[in-house]
Scaffold this motif. Structure first.
Motif, PDB file in Angstrom:
ATOM      1  N   CYS A  89       0.840  -1.314   0.037  1.00  0.00           N
ATOM      2  CA  CYS A  89       0.021  -0.163   0.039  1.00  0.00           C
ATOM      3  C   CYS A  89       0.913   1.246  -0.017  1.00  0.00           C
ATOM      4  O   CYS A  89       0.187   2.422  -0.350  1.00  0.00           O
ATOM      5  N   GLU A  90       2.271   1.183   0.292  1.00  0.00           N
ATOM      6  CA  GLU A  90       3.112   2.180   0.092  1.00  0.00           C
ATOM      7  C   GLU A  90       3.237   2.534  -1.300  1.00  0.00           C
ATOM      8  O   GLU A  90       3.745   3.768  -1.807  1.00  0.00           O
ATOM      9  N   GLU A  91       3.355   1.580  -1.962  1.00  0.00           N
ATOM     10  CA  GLU A  91       3.520   1.894  -3.604  1.00  0.00           C
ATOM     11  C   GLU A  91       2.326   2.042  -4.492  1.00  0.00           C
ATOM     12  O   GLU A  91       2.360   2.696  -5.604  1.00  0.00           O
ATOM     13  N   GLY A 194      -4.682 -13.971 -27.471  1.00  0.00           N
ATOM     14  CA  GLY A 194      -3.929 -14.530 -26.445  1.00  0.00           C
ATOM     15  C   GLY A 194      -2.293 -14.094 -26.422  1.00  0.00           C
ATOM     16  O   GLY A 194      -1.762 -14.708 -25.531  1.00  0.00           O
ATOM     17  N   CYS A 195      -1.943 -13.265 -27.513  1.00  0.00           N
ATOM     18  CA  CYS A 195      -0.408 -12.875 -27.483  1.00  0.00           C
ATOM     19  C   CYS A 195      -0.135 -12.041 -26.155  1.00  0.00           C
ATOM     20  O   CYS A 195      -1.117 -11.040 -25.932  1.00  0.00           O
ATOM     21  N   LYS A 196       0.896 -12.201 -25.694  1.00  0.00           N
ATOM     22  CA  LYS A 196       1.396 -11.396 -24.569  1.00  0.00           C
ATOM     23  C   LYS A 196       2.356 -10.435 -24.902  1.00  0.00           C
ATOM     24  O   LYS A 196       3.557 -10.503 -25.444  1.00  0.00           O
ATOM     25  N   TYR A 197       1.931  -9.109 -24.896  1.00  0.00           N
ATOM     26  CA  TYR A 197       2.974  -7.886 -25.120  1.00  0.00           C
ATOM     27  C   TYR A 197       3.944  -7.796 -23.964  1.00  0.00           C
ATOM     28  O   TYR A 197       3.504  -7.844 -22.945  1.00  0.00           O
ATOM     29  N   PRO A 198       4.963  -7.552 -24.266  1.00  0.00           N
ATOM     30  CA  PRO A 198       6.065  -7.386 -23.532  1.00  0.00           C
ATOM     31  C   PRO A 198       5.861  -6.325 -22.372  1.00  0.00           C
ATOM     32  O   PRO A 198       5.377  -4.969 -22.694  1.00  0.00           O
ATOM     33  N   LEU A 199       5.960  -6.638 -21.107  1.00  0.00           N
ATOM     34  CA  LEU A 199       5.952  -5.862 -20.040  1.00  0.00           C
ATOM     35  C   LEU A 199       6.916  -4.774 -19.883  1.00  0.00           C
ATOM     36  O   LEU A 199       6.879  -3.657 -19.069  1.00  0.00           O
ATOM     37  N   SER A 200       7.993  -5.062 -20.821  1.00  0.00           N
ATOM     38  CA  SER A 200       9.131  -3.986 -20.932  1.00  0.00           C
ATOM     39  C   SER A 200       8.654  -2.755 -21.339  1.00  0.00           C
ATOM     40  O   SER A 200       9.458  -1.869 -21.119  1.00  0.00           O
ATOM     41  N   TRP A 201       7.738  -2.896 -22.169  1.00  0.00           N
ATOM     42  CA  TRP A 201       7.338  -1.636 -22.767  1.00  0.00           C
ATOM     43  C   TRP A 201       7.063  -0.480 -21.669  1.00  0.00           C
ATOM     44  O   TRP A 201       6.899   0.453 -22.098  1.00  0.00           O
ATOM     45  N   ILE A 202       6.688  -0.938 -20.454  1.00  0.00           N
ATOM     46  CA  ILE A 202       6.088  -0.055 -19.301  1.00  0.00           C
ATOM     47  C   ILE A 202       7.348   0.917 -19.182  1.00  0.00           C
ATOM     48  O   ILE A 202       7.339   2.066 -19.054  1.00  0.00           O
ATOM     49  N   HIS A 203       8.518   0.103 -19.073  1.00  0.00           N
ATOM     50  CA  HIS A 203       9.935   0.897 -18.861  1.00  0.00           C
ATOM     51  C   HIS A 203      10.049   1.840 -20.120  1.00  0.00           C
ATOM     52  O   HIS A 203      10.538   3.113 -20.064  1.00  0.00           O
ATOM     53  N   ASP A 204       9.828   1.118 -21.371  1.00  0.00           N
ATOM     54  CA  ASP A 204      10.214   2.090 -22.499  1.00  0.00           C
ATOM     55  C   ASP A 204       9.344   3.134 -22.500  1.00  0.00           C
ATOM     56  O   ASP A 204       9.997   4.137 -23.038  1.00  0.00           O
ATOM     57  N   VAL A 205       8.201   3.229 -22.369  1.00  0.00           N
ATOM     58  CA  VAL A 205       7.140   4.438 -22.375  1.00  0.00           C
ATOM     59  C   VAL A 205       7.606   5.439 -21.331  1.00  0.00           C
ATOM     60  O   VAL A 205       7.442   6.782 -21.500  1.00  0.00           O
ATOM     61  N   ASP A 239       4.105  -8.861 -11.811  1.00  0.00           N
ATOM     62  CA  ASP A 239       5.019  -8.201 -10.825  1.00  0.00           C
ATOM     63  C   ASP A 239       4.984  -6.882 -11.171  1.00  0.00           C
ATOM     64  O   ASP A 239       5.708  -6.185 -11.804  1.00  0.00           O
ATOM     65  N   LEU A 240       4.414  -5.992 -10.204  1.00  0.00           N
ATOM     66  CA  LEU A 240       4.262  -4.531 -10.570  1.00  0.00           C
ATOM     67  C   LEU A 240       5.441  -3.910  -9.944  1.00  0.00           C
ATOM     68  O   LEU A 240       5.734  -2.802 -10.288  1.00  0.00           O
ATOM     69  N   ARG A 241       6.042  -4.675  -8.878  1.00  0.00           N
ATOM     70  CA  ARG A 241       7.438  -4.047  -8.722  1.00  0.00           C
ATOM     71  C   ARG A 241       8.409  -3.871  -9.681  1.00  0.00           C
ATOM     72  O   ARG A 241       9.281  -3.034  -9.919  1.00  0.00           O
ATOM     73  N   GLU A 242       8.356  -5.015 -10.486  1.00  0.00           N
ATOM     74  CA  GLU A 242       9.286  -5.252 -11.662  1.00  0.00           C
ATOM     75  C   GLU A 242       8.824  -4.514 -12.706  1.00  0.00           C
ATOM     76  O   GLU A 242       9.601  -3.938 -13.473  1.00  0.00           O
ATOM     77  N   ASN A 243       7.517  -4.405 -13.048  1.00  0.00           N
ATOM     78  CA  ASN A 243       6.831  -3.834 -14.111  1.00  0.00           C
ATOM     79  C   ASN A 243       6.250  -2.742 -13.521  1.00  0.00           C
ATOM     80  O   ASN A 243       4.765  -2.830 -13.692  1.00  0.00           O
ATOM     81  N   PRO A 244       6.428  -1.444 -13.129  1.00  0.00           N
ATOM     82  CA  PRO A 244       5.507  -0.451 -12.383  1.00  0.00           C
ATOM     83  C   PRO A 244       4.702   0.303 -13.454  1.00  0.00           C
ATOM     84  O   PRO A 244       4.882   1.477 -13.664  1.00  0.00           O
ATOM     85  N   ALA A 245       3.524  -0.384 -13.826  1.00  0.00           N
ATOM     86  CA  ALA A 245       2.584   0.501 -14.563  1.00  0.00           C
ATOM     87  C   ALA A 245       1.858   1.379 -13.667  1.00  0.00           C
ATOM     88  O   ALA A 245       1.803   1.106 -12.562  1.00  0.00           O
ATOM     89  N   ASP A 246       1.559   2.526 -14.125  1.00  0.00           N
ATOM     90  CA  ASP A 246       0.762   3.419 -13.484  1.00  0.00           C
ATOM     91  C   ASP A 246      -0.382   3.230 -13.066  1.00  0.00           C
ATOM     92  O   ASP A 246      -0.996   3.259 -12.133  1.00  0.00           O
ATOM     93  N   PHE A 247      -1.078   2.441 -14.221  1.00  0.00           N
ATOM     94  CA  PHE A 247      -2.542   2.285 -13.821  1.00  0.00           C
ATOM     95  C   PHE A 247      -2.842   0.909 -14.468  1.00  0.00           C
ATOM     96  O   PHE A 247      -2.303   0.535 -15.301  1.00  0.00           O
ATOM     97  N   LEU A 266      -5.697  -0.510  -9.996  1.00  0.00           N
ATOM     98  CA  LEU A 266      -4.524  -0.184  -9.378  1.00  0.00           C
ATOM     99  C   LEU A 266      -3.742   0.942  -9.854  1.00  0.00           C
ATOM    100  O   LEU A 266      -3.455   1.416 -11.067  1.00  0.00           O
ATOM    101  N   VAL A 267      -3.523   1.919  -8.548  1.00  0.00           N
ATOM    102  CA  VAL A 267      -3.131   3.185  -9.220  1.00  0.00           C
ATOM    103  C   VAL A 267      -1.470   3.406  -8.414  1.00  0.00           C
ATOM    104  O   VAL A 267      -1.545   3.265  -7.097  1.00  0.00           O
ATOM    105  N   ARG A 268      -0.582   3.428  -9.121  1.00  0.00           N
ATOM    106  CA  ARG A 268       0.757   3.769  -8.484  1.00  0.00           C
ATOM    107  C   ARG A 268       0.599   5.077  -8.013  1.00  0.00           C
ATOM    108  O   ARG A 268       0.093   5.894  -8.330  1.00  0.00           O
ATOM    109  N   LYS A 269       1.188   4.958  -6.651  1.00  0.00           N
ATOM    110  CA  LYS A 269       1.254   6.094  -5.860  1.00  0.00           C
ATOM    111  C   LYS A 269       1.916   7.657  -6.616  1.00  0.00           C
ATOM    112  O   LYS A 269       1.388   8.608  -6.362  1.00  0.00           O
ATOM    113  N   SER A 270       3.092   7.466  -7.404  1.00  0.00           N
ATOM    114  CA  SER A 270       3.545   8.520  -8.074  1.00  0.00           C
ATOM    115  C   SER A 270       2.589   9.205  -8.979  1.00  0.00           C
ATOM    116  O   SER A 270       2.842  10.122  -9.497  1.00  0.00           O
ATOM    117  N   ALA A 271       1.630   8.262  -9.290  1.00  0.00           N
ATOM    118  CA  ALA A 271       0.635   8.946 -10.540  1.00  0.00           C
ATOM    119  C   ALA A 271      -0.796   9.354  -9.975  1.00  0.00           C
ATOM    120  O   ALA A 271      -1.368   9.854 -10.509  1.00  0.00           O
TER     121      ALA A 271
END
Length: 810
Positions: A89-91, A194-205, A239-247, A266-271
């Motif tokens: 809940c801190e994150e 059913g294709c899974k898009y890369p969670l690394s896009w979160i960091h890229d964006v 894993d939202l700690r590893e892939n911290p999407a904002d929403f 789910l809302v990231r605190k920074s957003a």
């Protein structure tokens, strides 16, 4: 397998024991629509109901002891949700919603859009995400769709090109008072393929590493990521700690089946500070306000500000029991992902290998992957069926045929038109013209000019087994693989110019049989002559059987109805129900108009019940008989005299500006259903060919007629000629009775029910789907899953008899 050995095994090795204990209701059923909704476990519901019966839970806003208990429980559930995604809940904060769709809408409504903001979304997004663009436009912002360049990998953002869908009408940065925020939205897993898009896009964006060849994007802008995780999280670890999407949006029934109507954002605190543009405030969101002046002070916590009104606290409490079950099975979700991927990979490999005798493929799969990596492909397989000549079988027909084998699939575009258009290689402009022409999402149209405009989706869950996959494979092999190419497609007698066949000189038409169905979905009574009334044949579909909840039973839902034989005694004015092995029961035809016997029935899942139907309960004696026969409490209801109108007839009259609508009883579509002997015999001949191809049983003529449940059987024409009739006159000794055409009868899995045993097979629906459509001059029919025609009669009081002559309208 013993319960002791089950405890010693780890999932999925103990899956057989899990099925026996938690999902015994799956016996005889193949459920492959887990992306639509997965299944709840027995002990999950048992624990929830025990919790409800053991505790007093009050409204968390009330402040009393039961309220405090509920408040603490909801707080604990929020922590459980966050822990499942490896954050605290801190994150992140958890905003409970009615589902993933409402979570997206809350984000869109409350996001701090400025005139310089942009909403960028992937073409392969759920409708609920694409719909954000309308709110974006209202805020004078740009909406940009990223579509995949032809032939490129779907897993590299550089392979996408932008198209502006909503253009800005203003420029600026909202006077500089707030920083401009932009949203990039994409699905963690496509609900279509059913294709899974890369969670690394979160960091890229978020790191402004887009490099999307979009010169209108400023690399210094603030980008936030909306991750649609609804289809991803049921069988994969997020894993939202590893892939911290904002929403992040999701629906809990997709994870563990119950409760429905509950999701979260789910809302990231920074957003959090981007969600301050709230207008309406409801109960619980106000820290203080005045009614007589413009003063409002919001709650401090984000979820308190956004959760208007009393939250669904008892449903939220149920989540704890869902997570408990899931954690016992596989807390890490790694085994669930591996298991579900192994199932869908096996299905893919087997289906792409299927061939007709001429080596033509049986199945067309729509995917961005070859099902070789679980990090790129989830537990979904979307496909269509092709005949040996390459033509497509309508996906609605496949769905209905699968239903006859108790195989639960889904068909259409699955609220994902973008992926559907892309993967089926449809022309967007043609699709737009189709919608403008009256087609709607989810209707019966599935193939146009041999181009499917949707597909069939099979999806697995953690409780799916290899037996489920084998069941689907066996069904497709038995139903569609042509091992002998003596194809009915080349059978010349089905192709004819109907316009040249319509005249009264080429043959003599006559009424051969008359059938009355007093009770909806039960057996027919064959009669030699019968009276007509303003709703059709007298007493036809005047009664229906409903559950204790008032839900109308049909053959699609309850096969045993095919074994109930009604009998009408017009002299004694009674209706009798009987079935083999059961004593009979008799009710009067006319019931006393007693309000205590009146039961309001809203069978919303039946076509007949697009209307509310008011009827009279026929009493406890017949209720006891039906309950004993069906195995659950059921009532016999007689429809009252309130009018109900034919929808197909209404469409015809609306089109021609007429107003004299025809009344019907409890029929699905119209007053009368007609078959011709020649069409039935043609289908019977083709079924014999199917028997050679698929090693199936053929059906006798009378059995085919009984399964298609016609009122009138006419003889003396060419096969399927009736589909081009505009109407006809029945001539008897006393008068001429005029009937008019009002539509083709579309067929579903109920025609596969054996009226002698109550069991479901594949025929005659399978063979019906192989028949090519006739060519009526320039009007080429789109598909062949119809059989028989609907009629209405302009005579309100008359009679017809077997042997009456039939004269077609000019």
């Amino acid at each position: 397998m013993s319960s002791t050995s089950c405890k010693e095994l780890q999932y999925p090795d103990n899956l057989e024991g899990i099925i026996d204990k938690e999902f015994s209701r799956l016996q005889g059923l193949t459920y492959l629509d887990h992306t639509g909704a997965t299944l709840y476990a027995k002990s999950q519901i048992d624990a929830y109901t025990h919790d409800l019966q053991s505790n007093i839970y009050g409204n968390p806003h009330s402040g009393n002891p039961s309220s405090e208990l509920m408040l603490d429980t909801v707080h604990q559930v929020r922590n459980t949700v966050l822990a499942h995604f490896n954050v605290s809940c801190e994150e992140y904060d958890v905003v409970f919603t009615h589902g993933a769709t409402e979570a997206i809408k809350i984000l869109a409504d409350n996001f701090n859009w400025t005139p310089a903001s942009k909403f960028v979304y992937l073409e392969d997004n759920h409708t609920s995400v694409v719909g954000v663009r309308e709110i974006v436009a209202q805020n004078d912002c740009e909406a940009i769709c990223m579509f995949l360049n032809s032939g490129k990998s779907a897993f590299d953002l550089k392979n996408y090109s932008p198209v502006k869908v909503k253009n800005i009408s203003k420029l600026g940065d909202s006077n500089g008072s707030n920083r401009t925020g932009n949203i990039f939205a994409y699905p963690a897993q496509s609900n279509f393929s059913g294709c899974k898009y890369p969670l690394s896009w979160i960091h890229d964006v978020k790191n402004n590493d887009l490099d999307l060849n979009m010169s209108f994007l400023d690399s210094n802008e603030n980008w936030y990521v909306l991750l649609d995780a609804a289809a991803f999280v049921p069988c994969s670890k997020l894993d939202l700690r590893e892939n911290p999407a904002d929403f992040v949006c999701l629906s809990f029934y997709k994870i563990f089946g119950f409760p429905t109507g509950l999701g979260c954002l789910l809302v990231r605190k920074s957003a959090e500070d981007m969600l301050l543009k709230k207008g309406y405030f409801g109960g619980g969101t106000a820290a203080g306000y005045l009614a007589t002046s413009d003063y409002f002070k919001p709650r401090i916590n984000l979820h308190q500000r956004l959760e208007d009104g009393s939250i669904p606290f008892l449903e939220i409490m149920a989540l704890q029991h869902g997570f408990n079950i899931l954690n016992k099975i596989d807390r890490s979700m790694k085994a669930v992902q591996a298991h579900t991927f192994s199932l869908i990979k096996r299905l893919y490999n087997e289906l792409v290998a299927l061939q007709h005798l001429n080596a033509a493929p049986v199945v067309k799969v729509y995917s961005h992957t070859d099902y070789s990596e679980s990090n790129l492909q989830g537990g979904i397989l979307t496909f269509n069926i092709q005949r040996a000549d390459g033509s497509f079988i309508g996906f609605n027909h496949v769905l209905q045929l699968a239903a006859s084998q108790n195989i639960h699939l889904r068909s259409g575009c699955f609220c994902n038109t973008g992926a559907c258009v892309r993967l089926l290689n449809l022309d967007p402009e043609n699709v737009k013209h189709i919608f403008q022409g009256g087609r709607t999402c989810g209707d019966h149209i599935d193939v146009i000019d041999n181009q499917p405009i949707g597909a069939i989706r099979a999806s697995v869950g953690y409780m799916s087994t290899m037996a489920d996959i084998n069941s689907l494979l066996q069904f497709i092999k038995e139903s569609f693989v042509q091992e002998t190419i003596t194809s009915v497609i080349s059978n010349g007698d089905i192709f004819y110019d109907a316009s040249s066949a319509i005249n009264t000189s080429h043959c003599s038409l006559s009424l051969e049989k008359i059938f009355v169905y007093p009770i909806k979905s039960c057996r027919a009574i064959e009669v030699k002559q019968w009276e007509l009334c303003s709703t059709g044949l007298v007493y036809d579909r005047m009664w229906m059987i409903v559950t204790d909840f008032g839900v109308c039973l049909t053959l699609k839902r309850e096969n045993m109805l095919a074994l109930i034989q009604p009998t009408l005694d017009l002299k004694a004015q009674t209706l009798t129900l009987e079935a083999d092995g059961h004593s009979s029961v008799t009710v009067p035809l006319d019931l006393i108009n007693n309000e205590q016997n009146m039961l309001e029935v809203n069978a919303c899942q039946s076509k007949v019940c697009g209307d509310r139907v008011l009827g009279y309960d026929c009493g406890p004696e017949v209720m006891t008989w039906l309950t004993d026969f069906l195995g659950y409490k059921s009532h016999l209801i007689k429809k009252n005299n309130e009018p109900r109108f034919s929808k197909v007839n209404k469409a015809i009259h609306d089109e021609n500006g007429l107003s004299n609508l025809q009344s019907i009883t409890l029929t699905n579509e119209a007053q009368y259903l007609l078959l011709t002997r020649e069409s039935v015999e043609h289908l019977q001949r083709q079924m014999k060919k199917s028997q050679e191809q698929f090693n199936s049983d053929s059906l006798a003529f009378d059995e085919i007629v009984s399964r298609f449940r016609c009122n009138l059987l006419v003889a003396g024409c060419k096969p399927f000629e009736e589909e081009s009739w505009t109407g006809f006159v029945l001539k008897n000794k006393l008068e001429m009775v005029n009937f008019k055409f009002c539509g083709l009868s579309s067929r579903c899995s109920m025609v596969c029910v054996n009226h002698k045993t109550g069991e479901k097979g594949l025929e005659p629906l399978r063979t019906l789907g192989t028949l090519p459509p006739p060519n009526y001059g320039n009007k080429q029919q789109k598909r062949r899953n119809h059989f028989g025609i609907y009629l209405y009669c302009e005579c309100t009081e008359s009679a017809i008899a077997v042997g009456d002559e039939v004269f077609l309208h000019n």
